[in-house]
Design an enzyme around this catalytic site. Sequence first.
Site, PDB file in Angstrom:
ATOM      1  N   VAL A  36       2.795  -7.737   9.014  1.00  0.00           N
ATOM      2  CA  VAL A  36       2.304  -9.077   9.300  1.00  0.00           C
ATOM      3  C   VAL A  36       3.470 -10.045   9.517  1.00  0.00           C
ATOM      4  O   VAL A  36       3.424 -10.891  10.419  1.00  0.00           O
ATOM      5  CB  VAL A  36       1.360  -9.574   8.180  1.00  0.00           C
ATOM      6  N   CYS A  37       4.521  -9.907   8.736  1.00  0.00           N
ATOM      7  CA  CYS A  37       5.695 -10.784   8.891  1.00  0.00           C
ATOM      8  C   CYS A  37       6.356 -10.557  10.244  1.00  0.00           C
ATOM      9  O   CYS A  37       6.779 -11.509  10.911  1.00  0.00           O
ATOM     10  CB  CYS A  37       6.692 -10.557   7.758  1.00  0.00           C
TER      11      CYS A  37
END
Length: 159
Positions: A48-49
């Site tokens: 996600v990052c």
Amino acid sequence: MAIPVGSKAPDFTLKSKQASGLVDVKLSENLGKKSTVLLFFPAAFTGVCTKEMCDMSAGLSGYSGLNANVIGISVDTSFAQEAWAQKEKISVTLASDLNKQVIKQYDVVFPMLAGAGDTAARAAFVIDKNGVVQYSEQTPTPKDLPNFEKVKEALAKLK
């Protein structure tokens, strides 16, 4: 809870590994000149990052057009951030809060992420030229992304 809108944004000096070596990244460098978008994220090299910072890098010119600098902050080392940025072609300025001082000042500590220790919660702040928080969001979970349309709306009001 993340520090609220209307708060004076805590200044900071963090390290960023760039081609020229380790450099200082300071919120106060933008004061009087530009707005600042601070994006706190849990960890480099995670799905996600990576999506968040790659998407942000692809749209960085849109933030420049709103007279804003974007700074991504995590508790990773500057060297890990640099390796990640090179691998993923991330152009957002990444700053290391290895000592976890800034995540505490902005009240965005995510305790014991996956049992590995405290990290930054995923959060977004818009800080105006005077150093006042104009937008503040901490996502419900680390898997959720900030509302970037609302970030841009906040910036547009400041332009």
